[in-house]
Design an enzyme around this catalytic site. Structure first.
Site, PDB file in Angstrom:
ATOM      1  N   LYS A 111      30.925  37.287  55.776  1.00  0.00           N
ATOM      2  CA  LYS A 111      32.050  36.602  56.732  1.00  0.00           C
ATOM      3  C   LYS A 111      31.703  35.780  57.717  1.00  0.00           C
ATOM      4  O   LYS A 111      31.946  34.592  57.986  1.00  0.00           O
ATOM      5  CB  LYS A 111      33.289  37.451  56.916  1.00  0.00           C
ATOM      6  CG  LYS A 111      33.885  37.813  55.647  1.00  0.00           C
ATOM      7  CD  LYS A 111      35.291  38.580  55.922  1.00  0.00           C
ATOM      8  CE  LYS A 111      35.819  39.046  54.661  1.00  0.00           C
ATOM      9  NZ  LYS A 111      36.884  39.673  54.578  1.00  0.00           N
ATOM     10  N   LYS A 194      31.100  36.323  43.935  1.00  0.00           N
ATOM     11  CA  LYS A 194      32.340  37.013  43.639  1.00  0.00           C
ATOM     12  C   LYS A 194      33.435  35.792  43.880  1.00  0.00           C
ATOM     13  O   LYS A 194      33.474  34.857  44.514  1.00  0.00           O
ATOM     14  CB  LYS A 194      32.887  38.262  44.382  1.00  0.00           C
ATOM     15  CG  LYS A 194      33.253  37.880  45.925  1.00  0.00           C
ATOM     16  CD  LYS A 194      33.790  39.322  46.641  1.00  0.00           C
ATOM     17  CE  LYS A 194      34.017  38.836  47.979  1.00  0.00           C
ATOM     18  NZ  LYS A 194      34.660  39.900  48.795  1.00  0.00           N
ATOM     19  N   LYS A 197      38.887  34.154  48.308  1.00  0.00           N
ATOM     20  CA  LYS A 197      39.715  33.052  48.911  1.00  0.00           C
ATOM     21  C   LYS A 197      38.952  32.097  49.552  1.00  0.00           C
ATOM     22  O   LYS A 197      39.389  30.963  49.903  1.00  0.00           O
ATOM     23  CB  LYS A 197      40.717  33.766  49.827  1.00  0.00           C
ATOM     24  CG  LYS A 197      41.756  34.733  49.237  1.00  0.00           C
ATOM     25  CD  LYS A 197      42.368  35.611  50.066  1.00  0.00           C
ATOM     26  CE  LYS A 197      43.228  36.662  49.144  1.00  0.00           C
ATOM     27  NZ  LYS A 197      43.800  37.833  50.239  1.00  0.00           N
TER      28      LYS A 197
HETATM   29  P1  TYM Z   1      41.015  42.009  50.264  1.00  0.00           P
HETATM   30  O1  TYM Z   1      42.470  41.547  50.681  1.00  0.00           O
HETATM   31  O2  TYM Z   1      40.024  41.039  50.222  1.00  0.00           O
HETATM   32  O3  TYM Z   1      41.117  42.140  48.668  1.00  0.00           O
HETATM   33  C1  TYM Z   1      42.256  43.027  48.046  1.00  0.00           C
HETATM   34  C2  TYM Z   1      41.637  43.830  46.958  1.00  0.00           C
HETATM   35  O4  TYM Z   1      41.180  42.712  45.890  1.00  0.00           O
HETATM   36  C3  TYM Z   1      39.949  43.331  45.627  1.00  0.00           C
HETATM   37  N1  TYM Z   1      38.963  41.874  45.270  1.00  0.00           N
HETATM   38  C4  TYM Z   1      38.611  41.809  44.037  1.00  0.00           C
HETATM   39  N2  TYM Z   1      38.212  42.728  42.980  1.00  0.00           N
HETATM   40  C5  TYM Z   1      37.520  42.245  42.014  1.00  0.00           C
HETATM   41  N3  TYM Z   1      36.949  40.986  42.112  1.00  0.00           N
HETATM   42  C6  TYM Z   1      37.163  40.281  43.141  1.00  0.00           C
HETATM   43  N4  TYM Z   1      36.223  38.888  43.134  1.00  0.00           N
HETATM   44  C7  TYM Z   1      37.789  40.614  44.354  1.00  0.00           C
HETATM   45  N5  TYM Z   1      38.367  40.025  45.374  1.00  0.00           N
HETATM   46  C8  TYM Z   1      38.869  41.128  46.048  1.00  0.00           C
HETATM   47  C9  TYM Z   1      39.330  43.932  46.931  1.00  0.00           C
HETATM   48  O5  TYM Z   1      38.260  44.742  46.286  1.00  0.00           O
HETATM   49  C10 TYM Z   1      40.623  44.847  47.281  1.00  0.00           C
HETATM   50  O6  TYM Z   1      40.853  45.988  46.575  1.00  0.00           O
HETATM   51  N6  TYM Z   1      39.305  45.205  53.567  1.00  0.00           N
HETATM   52  C11 TYM Z   1      40.315  44.963  52.474  1.00  0.00           C
HETATM   53  C12 TYM Z   1      41.853  45.402  52.758  1.00  0.00           C
HETATM   54  C13 TYM Z   1      41.938  46.651  53.307  1.00  0.00           C
HETATM   55  C14 TYM Z   1      41.968  47.949  52.724  1.00  0.00           C
HETATM   56  C15 TYM Z   1      42.398  48.921  53.611  1.00  0.00           C
HETATM   57  C16 TYM Z   1      41.413  48.283  51.232  1.00  0.00           C
HETATM   58  C17 TYM Z   1      42.371  47.008  54.656  1.00  0.00           C
HETATM   59  N7  TYM Z   1      42.654  48.431  54.692  1.00  0.00           N
HETATM   60  C18 TYM Z   1      42.330  50.185  53.122  1.00  0.00           C
HETATM   61  C19 TYM Z   1      41.712  49.527  50.749  1.00  0.00           C
HETATM   62  C20 TYM Z   1      42.053  50.495  51.682  1.00  0.00           C
HETATM   63  C21 TYM Z   1      40.125  43.407  51.888  1.00  0.00           C
HETATM   64  O7  TYM Z   1      39.789  42.649  52.770  1.00  0.00           O
HETATM   65  O8  TYM Z   1      40.678  43.361  50.807  1.00  0.00           O
END
Ligand code: TYM
Length: 329
Positions: A111, A194, A197
């Protein structure tokens, strides 16, 4: 009943990777576990700098979570900033993780590199400490996420172990859970990266609110390879394998079983597009209905925050007590 926690950032449109990697599995598991799902707006602050955007994204994401099927009677859906224990425990987590550990986080490196000349906040660096707080506050046994979050759950375990070692048993060590198909949905135009966004090309990302024509167009133009054999092999055929995995995830089969049905790329692209359209159509309809009653969404989030605080405040109290922080009188 296992306690499950997972969260998502309100950083714009939800995409197919979010859905197949995470949201769908939250819904599937919600009646067999005690589920907590957070909309982590404070995390989104690491990359948000325009006024007024975050609140709107948060409410729209709440509508999405209920539209995909989270049942407010079964799962606790809450907004992170409504539960002040998150940043409170977040600070303690920052003091329990090392600079070296945070420096090894691949998400930070990616990032920060993508933001190039943009502002790279300290929050982007300490992000995993707040994420550890999100998880440990709820004594989560399992954290269902996409593959890209694995390292963040592993560091959460390390932080919990270190804290427990220093201050006595306090936190439950969480286990990462990823789906069999859909754990890493890749960009349709750049199938070695991957779906994200922050991808540069819109053509490679399928959003949950894309209309059927846009979805079909994106799948028909998906990058494959110059061979013509349909085979599941992530290393040498990333584009085709991504399509097979998406179709498998949408139809509840394995990518290898799906591959056996195809001898040409055209029909595979078409069928994958159609499968995604039919999975997303009812979600899009419910999303529109839910968003038309913002007061009801706000009420559901208030109920969620109350339930979340009841658990989170007890855990924070336990952490303070075990550290030996002087209580106010
Ligand atoms: P975030 O908001 O980027 O994504 C949310 C969830 O979507 C999954 N994901 C994907 N899975 C498969 N293929 C993809 N291309 C893909 N892109 C995103 C992510 O793995 C996620 O499960 N850091 C986390 C948010 C967070 C969190 C937490 C998650 C904050 N606190 C506590 C679990 C537990 C994040 O940025 O997810």
């Amino acid at each position: 009943m296992p306690r499950v926690l997972s969260c998502i950032q309100p950083t714009g449109n939800v995409h197919l990777g979010n859905y197949l990697g995470a949201l769908r599995n939250w819904v599937a598991g919600q009646h067999e576990c005690d589920a907590f799902h957070g909309i982590v707006d404070l995390h989104a602050l690491t990359v948000t700098d325009s006024p007024g955007v975050l609140g709107r994204n948060t409410l729209e994401l709440a509508a999405t979570l209920f539209a995909v099927g989270l049942d407010p009677d079964a799962a606790t859906v809450f907004v992170q900033s409504h539960v002040p224990e998150h940043p409170q425990l977040g600070w303690i987590m920052e003091c329990t993780v090392s600079y070296g550990e945070l420096s090894r986080m691949t998400q930070f490196k990616d990032k920060a590199a993508k933001r190039e000349a943009d502002f790279v906040s300290a929050g982007l660096f300490t992000y995993p400490a707040l994420q550890a707080a999100d998880i440990l506050l709820y004594d989560a046994d399992e954290v269902p996420v996409g593959e890209d979050q694995r390292q963040h759950i592993e560091i959460t375990r390390d932080i919990a172990e270190r804290f427990n070692h220093r201050f006595g048993p306090t936190f439950t060590l969480p286990k990462v859970v990823t789906p069999k198909a859909g754990a890493k949905v890749t960009d349709l135009q750049d199938p070695t990266s991957k779906m994200s966004k922050s991808s540069s090309s819109e053509a490679g990302i399928v959003y949950l609110d894309d209309d059927p024509a846009a979805i079909m167009k994106k799948f028909k133009r998906a990058v494959t390879d110059s061979e013509s054999e349909v085979r599941f092999d992530r290393a040498t055929k990333p584009g085709v394998s991504n399509l097979l995995e998406i179709l498998a995830a949408c139809t509840g089969r394995t990518p290898d079983a799906v591959a056996a049905d195809y001898s040409q790329y055209g029909p595979l692209k078409n069928d994958t597009g159609e499968a995604v359209v039919s999975v997303l159509a009812p979600i899009q309809e419910r999303y529109r209905e839910l968003l038309s009653d913002r007061a009801e969404l706000a009420r559901l989030l208030r109920v969620g925050a109350d339930k979340a605080r009841a658990v989170a405040s007890r855990t924070l109290e336990r952490a303070y007590t075990n550290i030996g922080i002087l209580p106010p009188t």
